[in-house]
Motif scaffolding. Structure first.
Motif, PDB file in Angstrom:
ATOM      1  N   ALA A   1       6.141 -16.431  -6.074  1.00 34.70           N
ATOM      2  CA  ALA A   1       5.324 -15.288  -6.486  1.00 34.70           C
ATOM      3  C   ALA A   1       4.954 -14.424  -5.286  1.00 34.70           C
ATOM      4  O   ALA A   1       4.944 -13.186  -5.379  1.00 34.70           O
ATOM      5  CB  ALA A   1       4.075 -15.771  -7.213  1.00 34.70           C
ATOM      6  N   ALA A   2       4.655 -15.059  -4.161  1.00 27.98           N
ATOM      7  CA  ALA A   2       4.335 -14.296  -2.942  1.00 27.98           C
ATOM      8  C   ALA A   2       5.549 -13.489  -2.484  1.00 27.98           C
ATOM      9  O   ALA A   2       5.406 -12.345  -2.029  1.00 27.98           O
ATOM     10  CB  ALA A   2       3.852 -15.243  -1.850  1.00 27.98           C
ATOM     11  N   ASP A   3       6.745 -14.066  -2.613  1.00 26.34           N
ATOM     12  CA  ASP A   3       7.964 -13.322  -2.272  1.00 26.34           C
ATOM     13  C   ASP A   3       8.145 -12.127  -3.199  1.00 26.34           C
ATOM     14  O   ASP A   3       8.579 -11.050  -2.768  1.00 26.34           O
ATOM     15  CB  ASP A   3       9.190 -14.232  -2.352  1.00 26.34           C
ATOM     16  N   PHE A   4       7.839 -12.315  -4.487  1.00 25.91           N
ATOM     17  CA  PHE A   4       7.905 -11.201  -5.440  1.00 25.91           C
ATOM     18  C   PHE A   4       6.939 -10.098  -5.022  1.00 25.91           C
ATOM     19  O   PHE A   4       7.290  -8.907  -5.042  1.00 25.91           O
ATOM     20  CB  PHE A   4       7.587 -11.705  -6.853  1.00 25.91           C
ATOM     21  N   ALA A   5       5.735 -10.470  -4.619  1.00 29.03           N
ATOM     22  CA  ALA A   5       4.753  -9.478  -4.157  1.00 29.03           C
ATOM     23  C   ALA A   5       5.282  -8.730  -2.942  1.00 29.03           C
ATOM     24  O   ALA A   5       5.149  -7.502  -2.849  1.00 29.03           O
ATOM     25  CB  ALA A   5       3.428 -10.163  -3.830  1.00 29.03           C
ATOM     26  N   GLY A   6       5.900  -9.456  -2.024  1.00 32.07           N
ATOM     27  CA  GLY A   6       6.489  -8.816  -0.852  1.00 32.07           C
ATOM     28  C   GLY A   6       7.602  -7.859  -1.229  1.00 32.07           C
ATOM     29  O   GLY A   6       7.734  -6.781  -0.647  1.00 32.07           O
ATOM     30  N   ARG A   7       8.400  -8.248  -2.226  1.00 34.52           N
ATOM     31  CA  ARG A   7       9.471  -7.357  -2.697  1.00 34.52           C
ATOM     32  C   ARG A   7       8.878  -6.067  -3.261  1.00 34.52           C
ATOM     33  O   ARG A   7       9.387  -4.973  -3.004  1.00 34.52           O
ATOM     34  CB  ARG A   7      10.317  -8.067  -3.748  1.00 34.52           C
ATOM     35  N   LEU A   8       7.796  -6.200  -4.028  1.00 33.99           N
ATOM     36  CA  LEU A   8       7.141  -4.998  -4.554  1.00 33.99           C
ATOM     37  C   LEU A   8       6.622  -4.123  -3.421  1.00 33.99           C
ATOM     38  O   LEU A   8       6.779  -2.904  -3.454  1.00 33.99           O
ATOM     39  CB  LEU A   8       5.989  -5.376  -5.489  1.00 33.99           C
TER      40      LEU A   8
ATOM     41  N   THR B   1       9.312  -2.085  -1.883  1.00 33.71           N
ATOM     42  CA  THR B   1       9.982  -1.154  -2.790  1.00 33.71           C
ATOM     43  C   THR B   1       9.219   0.171  -2.809  1.00 33.71           C
ATOM     44  O   THR B   1       7.990   0.171  -2.864  1.00 33.71           O
ATOM     45  CB  THR B   1      10.019  -1.753  -4.213  1.00 33.71           C
ATOM     46  N   PRO B   2       9.921   1.300  -2.768  1.00 35.01           N
ATOM     47  CA  PRO B   2       9.221   2.584  -2.869  1.00 35.01           C
ATOM     48  C   PRO B   2       8.374   2.640  -4.142  1.00 35.01           C
ATOM     49  O   PRO B   2       8.779   2.113  -5.192  1.00 35.01           O
ATOM     50  CB  PRO B   2      10.360   3.613  -2.924  1.00 35.01           C
ATOM     51  N   PRO B   3       7.205   3.253  -4.079  1.00 39.78           N
ATOM     52  CA  PRO B   3       6.293   3.274  -5.231  1.00 39.78           C
ATOM     53  C   PRO B   3       6.947   3.708  -6.538  1.00 39.78           C
ATOM     54  O   PRO B   3       6.678   3.127  -7.588  1.00 39.78           O
ATOM     55  CB  PRO B   3       5.199   4.251  -4.802  1.00 39.78           C
TER      56      PRO B   3
ATOM     57  N   ALA C   1      10.311  -0.537 -12.105  1.00 31.69           N
ATOM     58  CA  ALA C   1      11.620  -1.115 -12.426  1.00 31.69           C
ATOM     59  C   ALA C   1      11.709  -2.567 -11.955  1.00 31.69           C
ATOM     60  O   ALA C   1      12.311  -3.411 -12.634  1.00 31.69           O
ATOM     61  CB  ALA C   1      12.736  -0.283 -11.798  1.00 31.69           C
ATOM     62  N   VAL C   2      11.090  -2.892 -10.830  1.00 28.05           N
ATOM     63  CA  VAL C   2      11.092  -4.268 -10.328  1.00 28.05           C
ATOM     64  C   VAL C   2      10.293  -5.165 -11.272  1.00 28.05           C
ATOM     65  O   VAL C   2      10.714  -6.281 -11.591  1.00 28.05           O
ATOM     66  CB  VAL C   2      10.536  -4.318  -8.890  1.00 28.05           C
TER      67      VAL C   2
ATOM     68  N   PRO D   1      -0.516  -0.681  -3.547  1.00 28.36           N
ATOM     69  CA  PRO D   1      -0.889  -0.466  -4.951  1.00 28.36           C
ATOM     70  C   PRO D   1       0.342  -0.431  -5.858  1.00 28.36           C
ATOM     71  O   PRO D   1       1.388   0.074  -5.489  1.00 28.36           O
ATOM     72  CB  PRO D   1      -1.591   0.896  -4.946  1.00 28.36           C
ATOM     73  N   VAL D   2       0.155  -0.992  -7.038  1.00 27.85           N
ATOM     74  CA  VAL D   2       1.198  -0.924  -8.055  1.00 27.85           C
ATOM     75  C   VAL D   2       0.875   0.299  -8.910  1.00 27.85           C
ATOM     76  O   VAL D   2      -0.204   0.378  -9.494  1.00 27.85           O
ATOM     77  CB  VAL D   2       1.227  -2.209  -8.911  1.00 27.85           C
ATOM     78  N   PRO D   3       1.777   1.265  -8.951  1.00 23.20           N
ATOM     79  CA  PRO D   3       1.522   2.461  -9.764  1.00 23.20           C
ATOM     80  C   PRO D   3       1.277   2.068 -11.221  1.00 23.20           C
ATOM     81  O   PRO D   3       1.671   0.982 -11.652  1.00 23.20           O
ATOM     82  CB  PRO D   3       2.804   3.281  -9.629  1.00 23.20           C
ATOM     83  N   PRO D   4       0.649   2.944 -11.986  1.00 25.51           N
ATOM     84  CA  PRO D   4       0.438   2.638 -13.405  1.00 25.51           C
ATOM     85  C   PRO D   4       1.768   2.267 -14.070  1.00 25.51           C
ATOM     86  O   PRO D   4       2.759   2.966 -13.926  1.00 25.51           O
ATOM     87  CB  PRO D   4      -0.122   3.938 -13.986  1.00 25.51           C
TER      88      PRO D   4
END
Length: 141
Positions: free
Chosen positions: A14-21, A24-26, A31-32, A83-86
């Motif tokens: 899960a931490a790796d997924f957070a790092g991937r986000l 990733t450009p906002p 899509a991720v 931040p994760v966009p809406p």
């Protein structure tokens, strides 16, 4: 399993997924999240669901649920820093299907939690997250 708690981001995966986000450009983060949910939601009943796919789907669903009105914020040092966009409210249905699959038969993640005697408590957390996503209508997002 590389897991240190039941929080949605309390594992290496899960931490790796957070790092991937974060990397990733906002404009591409939704899509991720959608891909993470779709992989798990698309696993057929009875087909073995890999634990890593389940972990990522739960983390993605938590980010989506946090954006609901009154949603519980994701409070973890291992969650995305950026931040994760809406996210589109339409993703909630996909998230519900993914969470249903994570707690169904042939889920490695469910088996791993059961093996350490925590299956019921962990499943209750996933069901709570599912309920938050399934509640109410589709707000504009």
């Amino acid at each position: 399993m590389g897991t240190w708690g039941m929080g949605h981001f309390d594992s290496d995966t899960a931490a790796d997924f957070a790092g991937r986000l974060d990397d990733t450009p906002p404009a591409e983060r939704e899509a991720v999240v959608k891909e993470a949910l779709a992989v798990t939601a698309g696993t057929r009943a009875g087909e073995y669901l890999d634990a890593d796919d389940g972990v990522v789907a739960v983390a993605a669903a938590a980010l989506l649920a946090a954006q609901r009105p009154g949603g519980t914020p994701v409070d973890s040092a291992y969650a995305p820093d950026e931040p994760v966009p809406p996210l589109a409210p339409e993703l909630r249905e996909l998230a519900v299907r993914a969470l249903d699959r994570v707690v169904a038969d042939a889920s490695e993640l469910l088996e791993l939690w059961a093996d350490v005697g925590e299956g019921e408590e962990w499943s209750a957390g996933v069901r709570s997250l599912r309920a938050a996503l399934a509640a109410g209508g589709q707000e504009a997002g």
